[in-house]
Design a protein around this motif. Structure first.
Motif, PDB file in Angstrom:
ATOM      1  N   LEU A 101       0.828  -1.205   0.000  1.00 44.32           N
ATOM      2  CA  LEU A 101       0.000   0.000   0.000  1.00 44.32           C
ATOM      3  C   LEU A 101       0.869   1.264   0.000  1.00 44.32           C
ATOM      4  O   LEU A 101       0.363   2.353   0.253  1.00 44.32           O
ATOM      5  CB  LEU A 101      -0.910   0.017   1.238  1.00 44.32           C
ATOM      6  N   SER A 102       2.147   1.128  -0.287  1.00 44.01           N
ATOM      7  CA  SER A 102       3.073   2.258  -0.172  1.00 44.01           C
ATOM      8  C   SER A 102       2.774   3.368  -1.169  1.00 44.01           C
ATOM      9  O   SER A 102       2.127   3.163  -2.198  1.00 44.01           O
ATOM     10  CB  SER A 102       4.513   1.772  -0.382  1.00 44.01           C
ATOM     11  N   THR A 103       3.287   4.558  -0.838  1.00 49.78           N
ATOM     12  CA  THR A 103       3.226   5.743  -1.702  1.00 49.78           C
ATOM     13  C   THR A 103       1.784   6.083  -2.053  1.00 49.78           C
ATOM     14  O   THR A 103       1.357   6.087  -3.206  1.00 49.78           O
ATOM     15  CB  THR A 103       4.082   5.551  -2.964  1.00 49.78           C
ATOM     16  N   ASN A 104       1.017   6.332  -0.999  1.00 49.97           N
ATOM     17  CA  ASN A 104      -0.332   6.860  -1.098  1.00 49.97           C
ATOM     18  C   ASN A 104      -0.466   8.002  -0.093  1.00 49.97           C
ATOM     19  O   ASN A 104       0.553   8.596   0.289  1.00 49.97           O
ATOM     20  CB  ASN A 104      -1.357   5.746  -0.820  1.00 49.97           C
ATOM     21  N   ARG A 105      -1.689   8.269   0.343  1.00 54.73           N
ATOM     22  CA  ARG A 105      -1.931   9.319   1.340  1.00 54.73           C
ATOM     23  C   ARG A 105      -2.722   8.753   2.508  1.00 54.73           C
ATOM     24  O   ARG A 105      -3.544   9.434   3.119  1.00 54.73           O
ATOM     25  CB  ARG A 105      -2.670  10.490   0.695  1.00 54.73           C
ATOM     26  N   LEU A 106      -2.480   7.514   2.811  1.00 56.18           N
ATOM     27  CA  LEU A 106      -3.208   6.836   3.874  1.00 56.18           C
ATOM     28  C   LEU A 106      -2.812   7.404   5.231  1.00 56.18           C
ATOM     29  O   LEU A 106      -1.655   7.774   5.452  1.00 56.18           O
ATOM     30  CB  LEU A 106      -2.918   5.337   3.817  1.00 56.18           C
ATOM     31  N   SER A 107      -3.777   7.456   6.136  1.00 52.31           N
ATOM     32  CA  SER A 107      -3.540   8.095   7.427  1.00 52.31           C
ATOM     33  C   SER A 107      -4.079   7.224   8.558  1.00 52.31           C
ATOM     34  O   SER A 107      -4.528   6.101   8.336  1.00 52.31           O
ATOM     35  CB  SER A 107      -4.193   9.478   7.456  1.00 52.31           C
ATOM     36  N   SER A 108      -4.011   7.755   9.760  1.00 48.37           N
ATOM     37  CA  SER A 108      -4.483   7.086  10.961  1.00 48.37           C
ATOM     38  C   SER A 108      -3.610   5.877  11.286  1.00 48.37           C
ATOM     39  O   SER A 108      -2.395   5.899  11.075  1.00 48.37           O
ATOM     40  CB  SER A 108      -5.953   6.699  10.806  1.00 48.37           C
ATOM     41  N   THR A 109      -4.197   4.815  11.778  1.00 46.67           N
ATOM     42  CA  THR A 109      -3.432   3.726  12.375  1.00 46.67           C
ATOM     43  C   THR A 109      -3.128   2.605  11.395  1.00 46.67           C
ATOM     44  O   THR A 109      -3.797   2.440  10.381  1.00 46.67           O
ATOM     45  CB  THR A 109      -4.203   3.118  13.561  1.00 46.67           C
ATOM     46  N   ILE A 110      -2.097   1.837  11.744  1.00 47.91           N
ATOM     47  CA  ILE A 110      -1.866   0.551  11.087  1.00 47.91           C
ATOM     48  C   ILE A 110      -2.728  -0.467  11.824  1.00 47.91           C
ATOM     49  O   ILE A 110      -2.547  -0.664  13.040  1.00 47.91           O
ATOM     50  CB  ILE A 110      -0.389   0.137  11.171  1.00 47.91           C
ATOM     51  N   PRO A 111      -3.661  -1.104  11.153  1.00 45.98           N
ATOM     52  CA  PRO A 111      -4.538  -2.037  11.861  1.00 45.98           C
ATOM     53  C   PRO A 111      -3.750  -3.204  12.467  1.00 45.98           C
ATOM     54  O   PRO A 111      -2.883  -3.789  11.819  1.00 45.98           O
ATOM     55  CB  PRO A 111      -5.495  -2.546  10.772  1.00 45.98           C
ATOM     56  N   THR A 112      -4.068  -3.546  13.689  1.00 45.48           N
ATOM     57  CA  THR A 112      -3.439  -4.710  14.302  1.00 45.48           C
ATOM     58  C   THR A 112      -3.783  -5.979  13.531  1.00 45.48           C
ATOM     59  O   THR A 112      -3.024  -6.953  13.562  1.00 45.48           O
ATOM     60  CB  THR A 112      -3.898  -4.865  15.762  1.00 45.48           C
ATOM     61  N   GLU A 113      -4.908  -5.932  12.823  1.00 44.65           N
ATOM     62  CA  GLU A 113      -5.346  -7.104  12.058  1.00 44.65           C
ATOM     63  C   GLU A 113      -4.364  -7.510  10.961  1.00 44.65           C
ATOM     64  O   GLU A 113      -4.398  -8.655  10.485  1.00 44.65           O
ATOM     65  CB  GLU A 113      -6.721  -6.853  11.445  1.00 44.65           C
ATOM     66  N   LEU A 114      -3.481  -6.605  10.556  1.00 45.37           N
ATOM     67  CA  LEU A 114      -2.493  -6.992   9.545  1.00 45.37           C
ATOM     68  C   LEU A 114      -1.543  -8.057  10.074  1.00 45.37           C
ATOM     69  O   LEU A 114      -0.850  -8.720   9.299  1.00 45.37           O
ATOM     70  CB  LEU A 114      -1.709  -5.768   9.066  1.00 45.37           C
TER      71      LEU A 114
END
Length: 426
Positions: A101-114
């Motif tokens: 998912l690199s090089t986007n504009r994603l924000s907030s948390t990294i889900p623990t579900e990963l």
């Protein structure tokens, strides 16, 4: 291809192999209907477009993606996606190769579900976003990961979880640089003993001491970065075990103190960057640095309060071509005549802002390939200006001997520096 991705592609409910829409010019949101494609899809690639909006939660429905294969690709990198990473993506637990998912504009948390992507082998990529959470300890469950762990260039905070030391199969790249991570480096990271290429924790706010256990990463060849942090301890002697380093070893811009281990001189294969600048060593330069005979590009040990003399052994770095920085220290006595052995140096030779004394060695006139900067100023050099410096006829940018105690007249040979364009300072 341009424009939006048709929602009707979601009607391909029998598609069981690959959905490849990458490397186009799609500019819409990702249709949630794509989540209706068969749950056993192997490869889902939308990367390298101009997609916007959030990642639909429905894309977590491909719960068997990659099952029964050696592949399983989930690639959304290199777009302009925003919002949160859906927790539902943790359902893709059969993925084996790529989750990117690199090089986007994603924000907030990294889900623990990963942390449920436990079959992932090749690639976890969340870098170059605006993620602001702590690094989930659950990522330490990805124990089959062998190649790439990319979380750099975000705004991640908090401590590095000790559980990341469970990624003991990781051999290629471990990147957590350019975040806002704090606290000490977990000693458990010393368990990543399969690492061969790149280990990067640079540009964070990590503090305390550098763990001696990092000396266990003795297979690393390309890159070891701890620069741009807040370490205040001595450099562990155990880092001298990283003697397979061939490209980049960088500890600069910290507050490291005390004597530099002589063991660092074992890195005789290193070529590109050996950087210790902007620290607070207040100790002599180890004579063993003369064993770094592979050095070519950047030897930076400036601005670090090094004391005593310049070791004559440094003159053995005869493969140097680029940048040689000893400036802004507390070095004393003479410039060794052996510095004249650096005859391939062409970019910068800087020993300015020290307390060097006695005469300028005539041997420096042998650096006939020097083009950009020769800086000897702001010392206590005395005696005459050697006429041999007129041999540096390729000099163009900065030639500076000012703020010393030089005597006599200027040698007429200085008139041979006919290519000078910027600054000539005596």
């Amino acid at each position: 291809l341009t424009g939006p991705i048709p929602t009707e592609l979601g009607n391909m409910v029998e598609l069981t192999s690959n959905l490849h829409l990458h490397s186009n010019f799609f500019s819409s949101k990702i249709p949630s209907q794509l989540g209706e494609v068969d749950e056993m899809l192997n490869e889902f690639t939308l990367h390298s477009n101009s997609l916007t909006g959030s990642i639909p939660t429905q894309l977590g429905r491909q719960v068997k993606m990659g099952e029964g294969t050696e592949a399983g690709w989930y690639l959304l990198k290199d777009n302009s996606l925003s919002g949160v990473i859906p927790t539902q993506l943790g359902n893709l637990g059969q993925l084996r190769s790529f989750f990117e998912l690199s090089t986007n504009r994603l924000s907030s948390t990294i889900p623990t579900e990963l942390g449920q992507l436990t079959r992932l082998i090749d690639y976890l990529g969340l870098s170059v976003n605006s993620l602001t959470s702590k690094v989930p300890s659950e990522l330490g469950k990805l124990t089959k990961l062998t190649s790439f762990f990319f979380l750099q260039d975000n705004e991640l905070n908090g401590v590095i979880p000790s559980e990341l030391g469970n990624l003991i199969e990781l051999s290629t790249t471990f990147y957590l640089s350019s975040n806002k991570l704090t606290g000490p480096i977990p000693t458990e990271l010393g368990r990543l003993q399969e690492m061969e290429l790149k280990f990067d924790l640079a540009i964070n706010q990590l503090s305390s001491s550098i763990p001696t256990e990092l000396g266990n990463l003795d297979g690393i060849k390309n890159l070891f970065y701890l620069y741009g942090n807040e370490f205040t301890s001595a450099v562990p002697t155990e880092l001298g075990r990283l003697d397979k380093m061939s490209l980049y070893f960088q500890l600069e811009t910290n507050s490291l103190r005390g004597a530099v281990p002589t063991e660092l001189g074992r890195m005789s294969l290193i070529q590109e960057r050996f950087c210790l600048w902007e620290n607070q060593f207040s100790a002599p330069i180890p004579t063993e640095f003369g064993n770094l005979v592979g050095m070519r590009s950047k030897f930076f040990i400036s601005d670090s309060q090094f004391t005593s003399t310049i070791p004559t052994e440094i003159g053995r770095l005869t493969k140097m071509l680029g940048f040689f920085y000893l400036n802004n220290n507390a070095l004393t006595s003479a410039i060794p005549t052996e510095m004249g052995h650096l005859v391939g140096l062409s970019t910068r030779f800087q020993v300015n802002y020290n307390a060097l004394s006695t005469a300028i060695p005539t041997e420096l006139g042998g650096m006939v390939k020097m083009e950009n900067m020769l800086e000897l100023h702001s010392n206590s050099l005395s005696s005459e200006i050697p006429s041999e410096l007129g041999n540096l006829a390729k000099m163009m940018q900065l030639f500076s001997l000012k703020s010393n105690a030089l005597s006599s007249t200027m040698p007429t040979q200085m008139g041979k520096l006919v290519k000078m364009e910027s600054s000539f300072r005596l």
